[in-house]
Design an enzyme around this catalytic site. Structure first.
Site, mmCIF file in Angstrom:
data_model
loop_
_atom_site.group_PDB
_atom_site.id
_atom_site.type_symbol
_atom_site.label_atom_id
_atom_site.label_comp_id
_atom_site.label_asym_id
_atom_site.label_seq_id
_atom_site.Cartn_x
_atom_site.Cartn_y
_atom_site.Cartn_z
ATOM 1 N N ARG A 15 0.816 -1.222 0.000
ATOM 2 C CA ARG A 15 0.000 0.000 0.000
ATOM 3 C C ARG A 15 0.849 1.270 0.000
ATOM 4 O O ARG A 15 0.355 2.351 -0.262
ATOM 5 C CB ARG A 15 -0.963 -0.034 1.209
ATOM 6 C CG ARG A 15 -2.024 -1.124 1.102
ATOM 7 C CD ARG A 15 -2.721 -1.410 2.433
ATOM 8 N NE ARG A 15 -1.918 -2.286 3.312
ATOM 9 C CZ ARG A 15 -2.319 -2.746 4.488
ATOM 10 N NH1 ARG A 15 -3.508 -2.408 4.948
ATOM 11 N NH2 ARG A 15 -1.530 -3.528 5.212
ATOM 12 N N ASN A 223 0.276 2.167 6.939
ATOM 13 C CA ASN A 223 0.246 1.198 5.847
ATOM 14 C C ASN A 223 0.405 1.861 4.495
ATOM 15 O O ASN A 223 0.733 1.207 3.513
ATOM 16 C CB ASN A 223 -1.080 0.424 5.876
ATOM 17 C CG ASN A 223 -1.174 -0.463 7.123
ATOM 18 O OD1 ASN A 223 -0.183 -1.053 7.537
ATOM 19 N ND2 ASN A 223 -2.350 -0.538 7.705
HETATM 20 C C1 UD1 Z 1 -2.242 -5.488 11.632
HETATM 21 C C2 UD1 Z 1 -3.218 -6.304 12.498
HETATM 22 C C3 UD1 Z 1 -4.415 -5.414 12.845
HETATM 23 C C4 UD1 Z 1 -3.931 -4.167 13.573
HETATM 24 C C5 UD1 Z 1 -2.861 -3.443 12.739
HETATM 25 C C6 UD1 Z 1 -2.248 -2.343 13.575
HETATM 26 C C7 UD1 Z 1 -3.103 -8.667 11.843
HETATM 27 C C8 UD1 Z 1 -3.724 -9.755 11.080
HETATM 28 N N1 UD1 Z 1 -3.676 -7.472 11.747
HETATM 29 O O1 UD1 Z 1 -2.901 -5.154 10.423
HETATM 30 O O2 UD1 Z 1 -5.316 -6.128 13.693
HETATM 31 O O3 UD1 Z 1 -5.029 -3.324 13.836
HETATM 32 O O4 UD1 Z 1 -1.807 -4.336 12.349
HETATM 33 O O5 UD1 Z 1 -1.459 -1.500 12.800
HETATM 34 O O6 UD1 Z 1 -2.131 -8.886 12.542
HETATM 35 N N2 UD1 Z 1 4.302 -8.674 8.376
HETATM 36 C C9 UD1 Z 1 5.240 -9.670 8.236
HETATM 37 N N3 UD1 Z 1 4.926 -10.785 7.523
HETATM 38 C C10 UD1 Z 1 3.710 -10.943 6.937
HETATM 39 C C11 UD1 Z 1 2.758 -9.930 7.097
HETATM 40 C C12 UD1 Z 1 3.076 -8.809 7.820
HETATM 41 O O7 UD1 Z 1 6.358 -9.556 8.741
HETATM 42 O O8 UD1 Z 1 3.513 -11.992 6.320
HETATM 43 C C13 UD1 Z 1 4.665 -7.482 9.139
HETATM 44 C C14 UD1 Z 1 4.581 -6.204 8.327
HETATM 45 O O9 UD1 Z 1 5.840 -5.894 7.762
HETATM 46 C C15 UD1 Z 1 4.166 -5.165 9.348
HETATM 47 C C16 UD1 Z 1 3.441 -5.961 10.417
HETATM 48 O O10 UD1 Z 1 3.743 -7.326 10.184
HETATM 49 O O11 UD1 Z 1 5.287 -4.525 9.924
HETATM 50 C C17 UD1 Z 1 1.931 -5.760 10.332
HETATM 51 O O12 UD1 Z 1 1.493 -6.112 9.045
HETATM 52 P P1 UD1 Z 1 0.478 -5.203 8.231
HETATM 53 O O13 UD1 Z 1 0.304 -5.771 6.887
HETATM 54 O O14 UD1 Z 1 0.851 -3.791 8.333
HETATM 55 O O15 UD1 Z 1 -0.856 -5.457 9.072
HETATM 56 P P2 UD1 Z 1 -2.117 -4.527 9.163
HETATM 57 O O16 UD1 Z 1 -2.963 -4.746 7.972
HETATM 58 O O17 UD1 Z 1 -1.715 -3.139 9.452
HETATM 59 MG MG MG Z 2 0.086 -2.209 9.409
#
Ligand code: UD1
Ligand code: MG
Length: 452
Positions: A15, A223
């Site tokens: 995003r 995001n």
């Molecule tokens: C996530 C939470 C959501 C919360 C929000 C807060 C989940 C499913 N959702 O959503 O409830 O309100 O954060 O900001 O947890 N990442 C990895 N590997 C992956 C996916 C993500 O390392 O496979 C890392 C990303 O780099 C990021 C973090 O995890 O730093 C959160 O991932 P992101 O995609 O931003 O989650 P949100 O959609 O924001």
């Molecule tokens: Mg996030």
């Protein structure tokens, strides 16, 4: 109590629409991940694990001094899957704090409170004015947390909930291993959600609590670019308030930008549209007028920067006057009562007490003695196309306007250089040196006239 921190930093950050990994996007001039690592470090944990994936090499390169563990998530299958990758390196009995890599504003005190909770599973929540994009915290009739539902999976009623998940979770290593092994990607995004651990724990009658943060702003995640700009706004206000609390007067706080750190003494005055970068220290009574850009500088008490001066890597050791429109570069050291005026550029040079260059000069690779006066248009010719050479001007010398000092060259103390000279040999002390061509007047010369 043993504490392990897991930072999730493997996401692609689609995003953001950027060539760079999301966690390297800057807030206040520092990568988001850098903020989180500093905060994690402040908790003095036994180990920090950072889960990397997309752009892992770029992320690792940016933190050469990181002393924790890099964990690789080969496929991006969700936050639950990412956390799972770190668990083999974590003892069962350790408390585990999971942090998303995109929430740089969270404070160590807030995390400490969560870590000290006695629940089996603690999450940090906050009440958002606009909950869009966050997981919603669902509570039962007794106000107990029952689940976290992601926006994409939320019913219209659930989407109305304004208590949202900050993304931070604390539990024991053993418990996380149990829950995360049972996650299933049965949701709108087909991912292994870390947040599903909540419903799993509740289903096993384990104690789950959501600690609502007093200051929701520190829980915000970024995001996309708009989210990043929102974090930047919050961060900047934090810095502005800290500067004012330390005794600085900000004439228009909303336009002062801090992309790094600034220490101030008392009665520092900062005008509108000033930007600080890197590490800056301003002594008591320093004045920074409109439009200055200051990068990695230490300015002694009562230094005065007139408008639109640009300084990088500068140290003043006494009360100096700089600008307006001065450019001071790396390695500039100015002593007490030095004056640098408009359109003067200084690089890798020291000016001793009372030295002046008031207009239109270039001073590079030079040592300027006490009380030296450098006339308008003086240039140190420091570069011969191959190497840089030094100009030394001893105390009390006077350099006439429009002089070229061809380095390496030394001007002796109290010497005077005639205006318009090209000085390529050392000039002796106490004498006038000049290379000016003699002036002639041509008798009988007739000025051309225009013919019709
Ligand atoms: C996530 C939470 C959501 C919360 C929000 C807060 C989940 C499913 N959702 O959503 O409830 O309100 O954060 O900001 O947890 N990442 C990895 N590997 C992956 C996916 C993500 O390392 O496979 C890392 C990303 O780099 C990021 C973090 O995890 O730093 C959160 O991932 P992101 O995609 O931003 O989650 P949100 O959609 O924001
Ligand atoms: Mg996030």
């Amino acid at each position: 109590m043993m504490l392990h921190v897991v930072v999730l930093a493997a996401g692609e950050g689609k995003r953001m629409r950027s060539r760079h990994p999301k966690v390297l996007q800057p807030v206040g001039g520092q990568a988001m991940l850098g903020h989180l690592l500093d905060t994690a470090q402040a908790l003095a944990p036994d180990q920090i694990h950072v889960v990397v994936g997309q752009g892992a090499a770029a992320v690792q390169d940016q933190f050469p001094a990181f002393s924790g563990v890099w964990v690789h998530q080969r496929e991006r299958l969700g936050t639950g899957h990412a956390t799972l990758q770190a668990l083999p390196g974590i003892p069962d009995e350790a408390r585990v704090l999971v942090l998303p890599g995109d929430m740089p504003l969270v404070r160590a005190e807030t995390l400490t409170r969560l870590v000290q909770s006695s629940a089996d599973l603690s999450v940090l929540s906050f009440v958002a004015d606009d909950p869009t994009g966050y997981g919603r915290v669902l509570r039962d009739a007794d106000d107990q947390v029952s689940a976290i539902v992601e926006q994409a999976d939320a019913s219209p009623e659930q989407a109305q909930v304004r208590e949202v998940n900050a993304g931070v979770m604390v539990a024991k290593g053993q418990a996380l291993k149990d829950w995360l092994a049972r996650l299933e990607p049965k949701n709108a995004q087909g991912e292994y959600y870390l947040t599903d651990a909540v419903a799993l724990a509740v289903g096993r009658c384990q104690r789950v609590e959501a600690v609502i943060a007093a200051d929701g702003q520190e829980c915000m995640g970024a995001n996309d670019r708009a989210g990043l700009a929102e974090l930047e706004r919050v961060w900047q206000w934090r810095q502005r308030h800290a500067l004012m609390a330390a005794g600085a007067m900000l004439e228009d706080p909303a336009t002062v930008w801090v992309k790094g750190s600034v220490e101030v003494g008392q009665d520092v005055r900062i005008g509108p549209n000033v930007t600080f970068q890197g590490q800056v220290a301003l002594g008591d009574g320093v004045v920074v007028e409109t439009g200055c850009v200051i990068d990695d500088c230490r300015l002694a008490a009562d230094t005065h920067l007139a408008p639109y001066s640009v300084l990088a890597g500068v140290e003043t050791t006494g009360a100096c006057q700089v600008g307006p429109f001065a450019r001071l570069r790396q390695g500039t050291v100015l002593a007490d009562q030095v004056k640098i005026g408009n359109f003067v550029e200084v690089k890798q040079a020291s000016l001793a007490a009372g030295a002046k260059a008031s207009h239109l000069s270039y001073i590079g690779d030079a040592a300027i003695g006490e009380g030296v006066n450098i006339g308008a248009g003086t240039i140190t010719c420091n570069y011969d196309g191959v190497a840089k050479h030094t100009t030394t001007i001893e105390p009390g010398a006077f350099i006439g306007s429009n002089t070229a000092l061809v380095a390496p060259v030394t001007i002796g103390s109290d010497a005077v250089i005639g205006a318009g000279s090209v000085i390529s040999k050392d000039a002796p002390r106490d004498q006038l040196s000049l290379t000016r061509a003699p002036q002639r007047s041509i008798e009988g010369w007739v000025r051309p006239k225009k013919t019709r």
